[in-house]
Design a protein around this motif. Structure first.
Motif, mmCIF file in Angstrom:
data_model
loop_
_atom_site.group_PDB
_atom_site.id
_atom_site.type_symbol
_atom_site.label_atom_id
_atom_site.label_comp_id
_atom_site.label_asym_id
_atom_site.label_seq_id
_atom_site.Cartn_x
_atom_site.Cartn_y
_atom_site.Cartn_z
ATOM 1 N N ILE A 49 0.713 -1.238 -0.203
ATOM 2 C CA ILE A 49 0.327 -0.267 -0.284
ATOM 3 C C ILE A 49 0.612 1.392 -0.010
ATOM 4 O O ILE A 49 1.753 1.327 1.327
ATOM 5 N N LEU A 50 0.925 2.409 -1.233
ATOM 6 C CA LEU A 50 1.335 3.408 -1.004
ATOM 7 C C LEU A 50 0.680 4.383 -1.633
ATOM 8 O O LEU A 50 0.164 4.856 -2.617
ATOM 9 N N THR A 51 0.424 5.893 -0.880
ATOM 10 C CA THR A 51 0.363 6.793 -1.400
ATOM 11 C C THR A 51 0.665 7.329 -1.615
ATOM 12 O O THR A 51 1.154 8.068 -0.544
ATOM 13 N N ASP A 61 -3.167 6.652 -4.679
ATOM 14 C CA ASP A 61 -2.557 4.572 -4.720
ATOM 15 C C ASP A 61 -2.158 3.647 -5.569
ATOM 16 O O ASP A 61 -2.097 4.312 -6.986
ATOM 17 N N ALA A 62 -0.641 4.010 -5.608
ATOM 18 C CA ALA A 62 0.034 3.549 -6.330
ATOM 19 C C ALA A 62 0.189 1.988 -6.754
ATOM 20 O O ALA A 62 1.364 1.116 -7.315
ATOM 21 N N GLY A 63 0.234 1.136 -5.616
ATOM 22 C CA GLY A 63 -0.022 0.461 -4.803
ATOM 23 C C GLY A 63 -1.519 -0.328 -5.027
ATOM 24 O O GLY A 63 -2.584 0.078 -5.277
ATOM 25 N N PRO A 64 -2.269 -1.151 -4.209
ATOM 26 C CA PRO A 64 -3.764 -1.530 -3.705
ATOM 27 C C PRO A 64 -4.670 0.016 -3.942
ATOM 28 O O PRO A 64 -3.886 0.963 -2.866
ATOM 29 N N ASP A 65 -5.745 -0.150 -4.087
ATOM 30 C CA ASP A 65 -6.630 1.158 -5.023
ATOM 31 C C ASP A 65 -8.078 1.206 -3.549
ATOM 32 O O ASP A 65 -8.702 2.178 -3.525
ATOM 33 N N GLU A 87 -15.634 8.808 5.151
ATOM 34 C CA GLU A 87 -14.804 8.744 5.506
ATOM 35 C C GLU A 87 -14.585 7.587 3.922
ATOM 36 O O GLU A 87 -13.567 7.999 3.489
ATOM 37 N N LEU A 88 -15.001 6.583 3.647
ATOM 38 C CA LEU A 88 -14.967 6.101 2.951
ATOM 39 C C LEU A 88 -15.838 5.779 1.523
ATOM 40 O O LEU A 88 -17.087 6.465 1.479
ATOM 41 N N THR A 89 -15.418 5.619 0.549
ATOM 42 C CA THR A 89 -15.504 5.638 -1.057
ATOM 43 C C THR A 89 -15.578 4.805 -1.678
ATOM 44 O O THR A 89 -14.694 2.970 -1.364
ATOM 45 N N SER A 90 -16.386 4.412 -2.856
ATOM 46 C CA SER A 90 -16.320 3.407 -3.645
ATOM 47 C C SER A 90 -15.798 4.147 -4.956
ATOM 48 O O SER A 90 -16.074 5.216 -5.483
ATOM 49 N N PRO A 91 -14.525 3.596 -5.220
ATOM 50 C CA PRO A 91 -14.154 3.973 -5.946
ATOM 51 C C PRO A 91 -14.847 4.300 -7.677
ATOM 52 O O PRO A 91 -15.238 3.085 -7.866
ATOM 53 N N ALA A 92 -14.358 5.191 -8.347
ATOM 54 C CA ALA A 92 -14.975 4.745 -9.392
ATOM 55 C C ALA A 92 -14.745 3.755 -10.513
ATOM 56 O O ALA A 92 -13.979 4.656 -11.242
ATOM 57 N N MET A 229 -6.170 3.869 0.067
ATOM 58 C CA MET A 229 -4.865 3.803 1.105
ATOM 59 C C MET A 229 -3.991 3.530 2.350
ATOM 60 O O MET A 229 -4.093 3.186 3.030
ATOM 61 N N GLY A 230 -3.518 5.093 1.663
ATOM 62 C CA GLY A 230 -2.220 5.097 2.723
ATOM 63 C C GLY A 230 -3.110 5.842 3.999
ATOM 64 O O GLY A 230 -2.666 5.736 4.881
ATOM 65 N N ALA A 231 -4.546 6.262 4.611
ATOM 66 C CA ALA A 231 -5.057 6.383 5.280
ATOM 67 C C ALA A 231 -5.067 5.349 6.255
ATOM 68 O O ALA A 231 -5.202 5.106 7.415
ATOM 69 N N LEU A 232 -5.680 4.635 5.719
ATOM 70 C CA LEU A 232 -5.699 3.073 6.474
ATOM 71 C C LEU A 232 -4.602 2.787 7.050
ATOM 72 O O LEU A 232 -4.687 2.701 7.935
ATOM 73 N N VAL A 233 -3.211 3.232 6.801
ATOM 74 C CA VAL A 233 -2.351 2.666 7.030
ATOM 75 C C VAL A 233 -1.551 3.031 7.939
ATOM 76 O O VAL A 233 -1.209 3.263 9.285
#
Length: 237
Positions: A49-51, A61-65, A87-92, A229-233
């Motif tokens: 995971i890298l944002t 997101d450069a990894g899992p999005d 704070e959670l969204t479904s990516p387009a 996803m970096g926010a989750l980290v």
């Protein structure tokens, strides 16, 4: 995480990716939390995971999005570290396609992790040959089998090799960055494992699961923090 035997004073977690961080979170959230140390060889936490800022945008997101909304552990972890639904969204997302035989083919609607949930889904797919379609549509007629935790073998046994190679493999393999023949059905495709366990026909079982989990068809499949996803980290840390 299972129940830990006895009282543990200290715990060492090797690896600070999402799995290690989730394990550490489970430990420190237990009724009698031990002192937890996380060891990570890299200069940052998060693993795959890298944002990061990109092209003038603050967070890409450069990894899992995203993570699967229908697998409850991901949602439970996000809520546990303080994310509310706003704070959670479904990516387009648009239509997914597979490159096969020199051209792009759109994956048909009505799939669950690449596995068909109806005969029309199979008939409409240009990814499958007529032999592949015939093999797939006879799935409801096959006898019930024991649950196979080898995802590749489970799919090819029920639907044939073309469904594995051209539908399930590209989708599940792309999401999990690996070969479905080396993946656990229960781990990477719990809906398929449920259909295998509770139904004679996997196709009909997946159809029922899809109706139950999608409702009106508007339920999100993938969910991610709005800031990446970096926010989750960060919350886990």
């Amino acid at each position: 995480m299972g129940v830990l035997p006895g009282r543990i004073e200290r715990a060492l977690v090797i690896g600070g990716g999402i799995t290690g961080l989730a394990a550490a979170h489970a430990l420190v959230s237990s009724p009698a939390p031990p002192r937890v140390t996380v060891l990570e060889a890299d200069a940052r936490l998060g693993g795959k995971i890298l944002t990061t800022p990109f092209a003038g945008l603050p967070a890409i997101d450069a990894g899992p999005d995203a993570f699967l909304a229908r697998v409850p552990e991901g949602m439970a972890l996000a809520h546990a570290v303080g994310f509310d639904d706003a704070e959670l969204t479904s990516p387009a997302t648009g239509a997914a396609s597979v490159w096969w035989d020199g051209r792009m083919h759109r994956l048909p609607d009505g799939l669950v992790l690449g596995a068909p949930t109806g005969l029309g889904v199979v008939a409409r797919s240009r990814l499958l040959s007529w032999r592949g379609k015939v093999r797939a549509v006879i799935e409801p007629l096959l006898p019930r089998r024991d649950v196979d935790d080898d995802l590749g073998r489970a799919i090819s046994t029920r639907f044939g090799g073309e469904v594995l190679e051209r539908l399930v493999g590209p989708l599940v393999g792309g999401i999990n960055a690996g070969d479905p023949a080396r993946m656990s059905t229960a781990t990477v495709a719990p809906q398929l494992e449920e259909a295998l366990r509770n139904n004679r026909s996997v196709l009909l079982g997946l159809r029922r699961i899809r109706r139950r989990t999608t409702g009106t068809g508007q339920a999100p499949v993938f969910v991610a923090p709005r800031t990446g996803m970096g926010a989750l980290v960060e919350r886990l840390c």
